[in-house]
Design an enzyme around this catalytic site. Structure first.
Site, PDB file in Angstrom:
ATOM      1  N   THR A   8     -32.806  37.477  38.253  1.00 10.58           N
ATOM      2  CA  THR A   8     -34.109  37.493  38.946  1.00 10.58           C
ATOM      3  C   THR A   8     -35.206  37.433  37.876  1.00 10.58           C
ATOM      4  O   THR A   8     -35.541  36.357  37.412  1.00 10.58           O
ATOM      5  CB  THR A   8     -34.272  38.733  39.848  1.00 10.58           C
ATOM      6  OG1 THR A   8     -34.078  39.900  39.072  1.00 10.58           O
ATOM      7  CG2 THR A   8     -33.293  38.694  41.003  1.00 10.58           C
ATOM      8  N   LYS A  68     -26.717  41.475  35.610  1.00 14.85           N
ATOM      9  CA  LYS A  68     -28.146  41.142  35.665  1.00 14.85           C
ATOM     10  C   LYS A  68     -28.914  42.462  35.735  1.00 14.85           C
ATOM     11  O   LYS A  68     -28.412  43.469  36.224  1.00 14.85           O
ATOM     12  CB  LYS A  68     -28.473  40.264  36.852  1.00 14.85           C
ATOM     13  CG  LYS A  68     -28.399  40.901  38.220  1.00 14.85           C
ATOM     14  CD  LYS A  68     -29.615  41.687  38.667  1.00 14.85           C
ATOM     15  CE  LYS A  68     -30.878  40.883  38.492  1.00 14.85           C
ATOM     16  NZ  LYS A  68     -32.054  41.772  38.761  1.00 14.85           N
ATOM     17  N   THR A  96     -30.552  50.120  37.745  1.00 12.44           N
ATOM     18  CA  THR A  96     -30.674  49.090  38.762  1.00 12.44           C
ATOM     19  C   THR A  96     -30.157  47.772  38.246  1.00 12.44           C
ATOM     20  O   THR A  96     -30.742  47.178  37.348  1.00 12.44           O
ATOM     21  CB  THR A  96     -32.135  48.903  39.123  1.00 12.44           C
ATOM     22  OG1 THR A  96     -32.646  50.159  39.453  1.00 12.44           O
ATOM     23  CG2 THR A  96     -32.263  47.948  40.281  1.00 12.44           C
ATOM     24  N   GLU A 137     -38.217  44.328  31.540  1.00 12.32           N
ATOM     25  CA  GLU A 137     -39.407  43.562  31.917  1.00 12.32           C
ATOM     26  C   GLU A 137     -40.585  43.839  30.972  1.00 12.32           C
ATOM     27  O   GLU A 137     -41.084  44.966  30.899  1.00 12.32           O
ATOM     28  CB  GLU A 137     -39.784  43.877  33.366  1.00 12.32           C
ATOM     29  CG  GLU A 137     -38.796  43.248  34.345  1.00 12.32           C
ATOM     30  CD  GLU A 137     -38.990  43.681  35.781  1.00 12.32           C
ATOM     31  OE1 GLU A 137     -38.398  43.056  36.649  1.00 12.32           O
ATOM     32  OE2 GLU A 137     -39.736  44.647  36.020  1.00 12.32           O
ATOM     33  N   ASN A 194     -44.750  42.654  37.424  1.00  9.63           N
ATOM     34  CA  ASN A 194     -44.559  43.392  38.662  1.00  9.63           C
ATOM     35  C   ASN A 194     -45.764  43.370  39.592  1.00  9.63           C
ATOM     36  O   ASN A 194     -45.636  43.680  40.781  1.00  9.63           O
ATOM     37  CB  ASN A 194     -44.106  44.820  38.357  1.00  9.63           C
ATOM     38  CG  ASN A 194     -42.677  44.813  37.860  1.00  9.63           C
ATOM     39  OD1 ASN A 194     -41.778  44.434  38.606  1.00  9.63           O
ATOM     40  ND2 ASN A 194     -42.473  45.166  36.602  1.00  9.63           N
TER      41      ASN A 194
END
Lengths: 394, 394
Positions: free
Chosen positions: B145, B171, B182, B268, B390
């Site tokens: 993603t 991932k 997560t 991220e 985000n």
């Protein structure tokens, strides 16, 4: 309730630049009452505590005449040297005001582990003391750090024909988190009120204001709320929980809530003011846990910054508490407009609800459909500027 | 341990674009073994769970032949419709592979509350199945993603003269938080091993890898680790905790840790890879609480992004756990260089330690001087890009 900085009868304050901050902005402040004050203090629960707090706790139950505050150095994680530094400062305050050291409280905010330049502060003390004024407007400036706005509020009430004032000055924009939001607040009142009742009323006001806000989930070693009452209003002393007590309590709550709201409005880098209402919880604790997890979720906060409707992140944050509720029964609204009811996304409402996210103030209602308990929390989004402010802070 | 995606004997995989993602990147993937597999599954503890997980839990103890994965939609908070969507997809996989629905696990990642476009997925299924290859390199792409890098690892060991392979694709870059970071991870091995022992070895490997990482403190409704063993290597079946068991366990740990590390590296917006070592804790729980509070503190994370030395924020975060330790006894090091010993700041080391913060990898050692327990956690900084990713994600 007015957003004005006024001083109740018998109080004076001052603020000046002593040389702690590189920015040359005001960095030391003083509150003084010739009449002895009963005091209440509410402090951080962080295991790391500012030296100022450790010392204040020893004398908070004595009669208090002054509060010294500095910004630019937290005097936390400074060990024995930090205690010695504070002692020097308190001695200087005492000498200049003709008080005893045990009659003076102190509070500090600024970088952790940084020492206060004591020599500069002591040198500036005569100027600070001579600046004391009953019409001062400099004290609220002297306690600011990353704050953009000054924070103060006051309420004037009448008790038995006497004018009674409750006034407060506060600071706080970051390192703001529940169980005592990170901040300094100085509350003064000329009300004549029994000390235990003063504490009780202030405790309840703290619960419904400063303990209900979070900017970043980080709790400071320096959180302090001081409440001073000198009785100078001359009202008949309040000794029971009568109507007069309720008036004082209500005034305290209004003033506290106003300053708490200002702190969130001024949250570091904040572009949104978010009020989270969690209802239908099985227990009070469940309501609070869910509220705090949502309020401190980086993903929820960045979604608000992006003005993007992402209800899944809110429900996921709620679910991360492991609290017992059924995601298929919940209801979620933004500014009163539903996007989830009975656990189902209302796709047709999407665009209509998304518009609400462009607003500065957003009220989020999450009903867990699990019981009767409720709580609210005030918080902010997470923006580029929050990162900038805190990456560059030191 | 090699950072290569290889398939153990008897396994094939595939990945293609079906039409879920607007970006037109691969969004569905499949793993297949003609030999029946024993399986182990580790799932999120979030109260909100993906439909995929709810269904997988029902069949995880049966013999498994395939795993279907999709990215672009989490199929969480989708209610009955989400269950129906998954059922359609599993029926399609079963028909195309000549299997029963109860032999197929599924996993999903992507936006919460977004439905999977079932028609598109079903239409693409024959192409996906015909793409199955024992030399595939497309499956790891199909599960990405916000990931920038593909994540895979493999280890080849020898058991009783037979070549045994442990391989995994994963991932994960955001919504990464402890108690099951997560992510999705698909582990395949051709080892012949008792099912209970497989589960035990995998459980321990999860504990020391995926449960030790956090990017943003947000836990997803979709976290899944699947481990499949088809016995195709032909080794004498492992039925006790003997040396062969230890070999398999070690291989699992090496592969898991490599992927966990890759997830943090690819966190991220991350510019820093931080390993936190908390030692001298009174209990294991204390070590973990302190580690997690520090790792998830926005103020600590932004300080790392700013490459600014701010040890006070780390100690303050530790103190915020309310855990019982004495800040005046702690030791704090960055990449082995001390900045606090016995609770005292070593001001003379400041510049020397500050240099370490310019590096990409930073190891932080905090000794609480309070006991003998230890834990570590891998985490990232908090950057402008995290906010950007985000805020714009949906």
């Amino acid at each position: 309730m007015k957003k004005e900085y006024i001083l109740p009868a018998g109080f004076a304050s001052a603020g000046i630049y002593a040389g702690i901050k590189k920015s040359k902005k005001f960095d030391i402040g003083l509150i003084y009452s010739a009449e002895p004050c009963d005091a209440a203090g509410f402090f951080t629960k962080n295991r790391l505590k500012s030296v100022h707090i450790l010392e204040a706790k020893k004398i908070i139950n004595s009669k208090i005449h002054a509060v010294f505050a500095n910004s630019g150095s937290a005097n936390a994680l400074t060990g024995r040297v930090g205690h010695a530094d504070l002692k020097f400062i308190l001695r200087s305050v005492a000498e200049n005001l003709n008080l005893k050291e045990g009659q003076i409280l102190a509070a500090a905010t600024g970088k952790i582990s940084k020492r206060i330049p004591v020599d500069k502060v002591v040198k500036a003390m005569p100027e600070l003391v001579s600046g004391l004024s009953t019409h001062d407007n400099s004290f609220p400036k002297a306690i600011m750090t990353t704050d953009v706005t000054q924070k103060f509020a006051s309420e004037v009430i009448t008790i038995g024909g006497k004018k009674v004032t409750v006034a407060a000055a506060g600071k706080g924009a970051g390192m703001i988190s529940p169980t005592m939001a990170t901040m300094l607040v100085f509350v003064m009142t000329d009300a004549a009120i029994d000390k235990a009742l003063l504490k009780q009323a202030a405790f309840e006001a703290v619960e419904s204001s400063f303990n209900r806000i979070t900017v970043d989930g980080d709790m400071s070693p320096n959180d302090t709320v001081y409440v001073l009452a000198n009785g100078a209003a001359g009202n008949k002393k309040i000794t029971t929980k009568n109507a007069d007590y309720m008036k004082v309590k209500k005034a305290l709550q209004a003033v506290f809530y106003s300053i708490a709201e200002d702190m969130v409005m001024d949250g570091e880098g904040a572009t949104k003011f978010i009020k989270l209402n969690i209802s239908g919880a099985k227990t009070q604790q469940q309501a609070e846990r869910v509220a705090r997890q949502i309020a401190n979720s980086q993903l929820v906060k960045t979604a608000f910054f992006g003005q993007s409707l992402n209800p899944g992140r809110i429900i996921s944050a709620a679910g991360q508490t492991f609290e017992d509720f059924n995601p298929e029964k919940i209801t979620l609204k933004f500014n009163g407009k539903a996007i989830i009811t009975g656990g189902k996304m209302l796709d047709k409402n999407y665009k209509n609800v998304e518009k609400e996210l462009k607003k500065r103030r957003i009220e989020v209602d999450l009903n867990l459909a699990n019981g009767k308990y409720y709580c609210y929390l005030l918080t902010t989004d997470l923006s580029y500027d929050y990162v900038k402010i805190n990456a560059d802070y030191s």
